[in-house]
Write a protein that holds these residues in place. Sequence first.
Motif, PDB file in Angstrom:
ATOM      1  N   ILE A 238       5.448  11.570   2.533  1.00 35.66           N
ATOM      2  CA  ILE A 238       5.700  11.193   1.128  1.00 35.66           C
ATOM      3  C   ILE A 238       5.575  12.436   0.237  1.00 35.66           C
ATOM      4  CG2 ILE A 238       4.887   9.798  -0.822  1.00 35.66           C
ATOM      5  CD1 ILE A 238       3.960   7.687   1.223  1.00 35.66           C
ATOM      6  N   CYS A 239       4.541  13.243   0.471  1.00 34.49           N
ATOM      7  CA  CYS A 239       4.352  14.445  -0.353  1.00 34.49           C
ATOM      8  C   CYS A 239       5.539  15.396  -0.180  1.00 34.49           C
ATOM      9  CB  CYS A 239       3.035  15.140   0.005  1.00 34.49           C
ATOM     10  SG  CYS A 239       1.595  14.206  -0.550  1.00 34.49           S
ATOM     11  N   ARG A 240       6.021  15.556   1.066  1.00 30.45           N
ATOM     12  CA  ARG A 240       7.194  16.420   1.304  1.00 30.45           C
ATOM     13  C   ARG A 240       8.396  15.903   0.538  1.00 30.45           C
ATOM     14  NH1 ARG A 240       5.921  16.016   6.749  1.00 30.45           N
ATOM     15  NH2 ARG A 240       4.506  17.701   7.267  1.00 30.45           N
ATOM     16  N   ARG A 241       8.543  14.573   0.495  1.00 34.23           N
ATOM     17  CA  ARG A 241       9.691  13.978  -0.199  1.00 34.23           C
ATOM     18  C   ARG A 241       9.719  14.401  -1.671  1.00 34.23           C
ATOM     19  NH1 ARG A 241      13.066   9.485   0.887  1.00 34.23           N
ATOM     20  NH2 ARG A 241      12.452   9.879   3.043  1.00 34.23           N
ATOM     21  N   TYR A 242       8.536  14.638  -2.245  1.00 37.01           N
ATOM     22  CA  TYR A 242       8.485  15.048  -3.656  1.00 37.01           C
ATOM     23  C   TYR A 242       8.382  16.567  -3.801  1.00 37.01           C
ATOM     24  CZ  TYR A 242       8.246  10.119  -4.590  1.00 37.01           C
ATOM     25  OH  TYR A 242       8.565   8.783  -4.652  1.00 37.01           O
ATOM     26  N   GLY A 243       8.694  17.287  -2.725  1.00 35.72           N
ATOM     27  CA  GLY A 243       8.842  18.742  -2.836  1.00 35.72           C
ATOM     28  C   GLY A 243       7.607  19.550  -2.504  1.00 35.72           C
TER      29      GLY A 243
ATOM     30  N   GLY B 274       0.804  -1.217   0.000  1.00 40.15           N
ATOM     31  CA  GLY B 274       0.000   0.000   0.000  1.00 40.15           C
ATOM     32  C   GLY B 274       0.840   1.272   0.000  1.00 40.15           C
ATOM     33  N   THR B 275       1.990   1.206   0.657  1.00 36.76           N
ATOM     34  CA  THR B 275       2.856   2.392   0.701  1.00 36.76           C
ATOM     35  C   THR B 275       3.333   2.750  -0.706  1.00 36.76           C
ATOM     36  OG1 THR B 275       3.491   1.776   2.930  1.00 36.76           O
ATOM     37  CG2 THR B 275       4.908   3.384   1.833  1.00 36.76           C
ATOM     38  N   LEU B 276       3.521   1.761  -1.554  1.00 36.87           N
ATOM     39  CA  LEU B 276       3.884   2.060  -2.945  1.00 36.87           C
ATOM     40  C   LEU B 276       2.724   2.763  -3.654  1.00 36.87           C
ATOM     41  CD1 LEU B 276       5.868   1.809  -5.384  1.00 36.87           C
ATOM     42  CD2 LEU B 276       4.467  -0.142  -6.072  1.00 36.87           C
ATOM     43  N   ALA B 277       1.511   2.366  -3.354  1.00 31.90           N
ATOM     44  CA  ALA B 277       0.363   3.041  -3.975  1.00 31.90           C
ATOM     45  C   ALA B 277       0.346   4.512  -3.562  1.00 31.90           C
ATOM     46  CB  ALA B 277      -0.937   2.346  -3.581  1.00 31.90           C
ATOM     47  N   MET B 278       0.640   4.779  -2.280  1.00 35.42           N
ATOM     48  CA  MET B 278       0.709   6.174  -1.793  1.00 35.42           C
ATOM     49  C   MET B 278       1.859   6.905  -2.491  1.00 35.42           C
ATOM     50  SD  MET B 278       0.346   5.148   2.236  1.00 35.42           S
ATOM     51  CE  MET B 278       0.119   6.736   3.021  1.00 35.42           C
ATOM     52  N   ASP B 279       3.003   6.241  -2.570  1.00 36.34           N
ATOM     53  CA  ASP B 279       4.195   6.821  -3.171  1.00 36.34           C
ATOM     54  C   ASP B 279       3.953   7.121  -4.653  1.00 36.34           C
ATOM     55  OD1 ASP B 279       7.086   7.335  -2.528  1.00 36.34           O
ATOM     56  OD2 ASP B 279       7.358   6.017  -4.246  1.00 36.34           O
ATOM     57  N   SER B 280       3.272   6.214  -5.322  1.00 35.44           N
ATOM     58  CA  SER B 280       3.005   6.371  -6.749  1.00 35.44           C
ATOM     59  C   SER B 280       2.093   7.575  -6.997  1.00 35.44           C
ATOM     60  CB  SER B 280       2.374   5.077  -7.281  1.00 35.44           C
ATOM     61  OG  SER B 280       1.847   5.275  -8.555  1.00 35.44           O
ATOM     62  N   ALA B 281       1.049   7.723  -6.171  1.00 32.77           N
ATOM     63  CA  ALA B 281       0.138   8.860  -6.336  1.00 32.77           C
ATOM     64  C   ALA B 281       0.895  10.172  -6.137  1.00 32.77           C
ATOM     65  CB  ALA B 281      -1.020   8.751  -5.340  1.00 32.77           C
ATOM     66  N   ALA B 282       1.690  10.247  -5.065  1.00 34.58           N
ATOM     67  CA  ALA B 282       2.398  11.494  -4.756  1.00 34.58           C
ATOM     68  C   ALA B 282       3.506  11.766  -5.769  1.00 34.58           C
ATOM     69  CB  ALA B 282       2.965  11.430  -3.346  1.00 34.58           C
ATOM     70  N   ALA B 283       4.262  10.748  -6.126  1.00 33.83           N
ATOM     71  CA  ALA B 283       5.393  10.948  -7.047  1.00 33.83           C
ATOM     72  C   ALA B 283       4.909  11.511  -8.378  1.00 33.83           C
ATOM     73  CB  ALA B 283       6.114   9.620  -7.286  1.00 33.83           C
TER      74      ALA B 283
END
Length: 387
Positions: A97-102, A64-73
């Motif tokens: 996760i959102c912060r990680r992508y700026g 599931g964390t990849l699904a979150m990461d994919s949406a945010a990335a």
Amino acid sequence: MTRPLLMIPGPIEFTDEVMMEMGRPTYSHVDPAFIAIFSQALRDLRAVFLADDDHQPFILAGSGTLAMDSAAANLVEPGDRVLVVNTGYFSLRMADICRRYGAQVDAIDAAPGETVSADQVAAALQQGDYAIVTITHVDTSTGVLTDVKGMARAAKEAGALTIVDGVCAAAAEEMRQSEWGVDVYLTASQKAIGVPPGLALLVASPAAMEKWRGRSTPVGSYYADWNQWLPIMEAYEGRRAAYFATPAVNLVMALAVSLRQILDEGMDAVFARHRGLSDAVKAGIQALGLAQVPSAYEHAAHTLTCPRYPDGVDASFLAHVRAHGAILAGGLYPSIKSEYFRIGHMGAVGRGDVLATLGAVEAGLRAAGYAIEPGVALAAAQAVMDA
Ligand code: PMP
């Protein structure tokens, strides 16, 4: 049965038909038979989310964390303002996760057990030019349910996209992606979707795909980048082979079976069954005199129940429950972790599972020295289920 029931908020008990798929010989990922299965799974995922054909499904190997990461990335661009509706541990993960992508992240924080209203979201959206609102449909750490419908409406009115973490809600809590205007709804395989852990599932709206297409910066993740995956999903749905990274073949086979079982039951019936079983579990817990983490029934999830330990009982009681036939989970929200436990009741659960679990809770409480009248939770749950 000697094996205790797995009644945690994911992974859960899976159907025999799903588990049979896991044991079948693995197809080549370009075998025509597998392509047909993948194609059906993509279409059925859309149907389970009640999303129209113009919505894009993604089925990825990962949790599931990849699904979150994919949406945010794919949707967050550096400098985007993101409003996080924080109802617990997993909302905070989405903020990270959102912060990680700026992203520049602001949060509306709910105390543990409380929720955030759609009006609060609408008011916060007036305060800034937000590109995205992230919402946790059910936060598995607190058992709190959010008003996704109202919040998605507020976001739409303010011109922001919504990313909804449905990991502990999809295929259980009511959710109508197209009707409600949810831009990305995401989940994982191991909860109410009913498949062993290992698949990240997302469905994106045309508006979400448009934001992704209009990016001025490259996606900062190689594996999660929709540039890699969109051609693959389109090919499989159109019954053609394509390769970027090897799909989790047996998990996709199992997913196709589980989605069919869910659709055969019917989404309205699935939502109603989860509500009914949840009401029964909560009535049983209340009859035992135990309080719950969500501060009101109206915003308590129907996929899990989070009872507080009574005086004199702590997490060691879970071993007694297990010995009496049900595996439950401890607390997760850091500041109240030691004060409560969690009972999952999602996916292919039925009346018998609820009664067996409450029976194990009763026996566990007695073994832990908490005096209760035997059968009191069972009677309360049965009264709800028979009503
Ligand atoms: N969001 C929620 C609401 C969850 O419950 C979980 C897992 N419990 C996750 C995200 C993360 O999923 P996973 O553990 O599969 O990475």
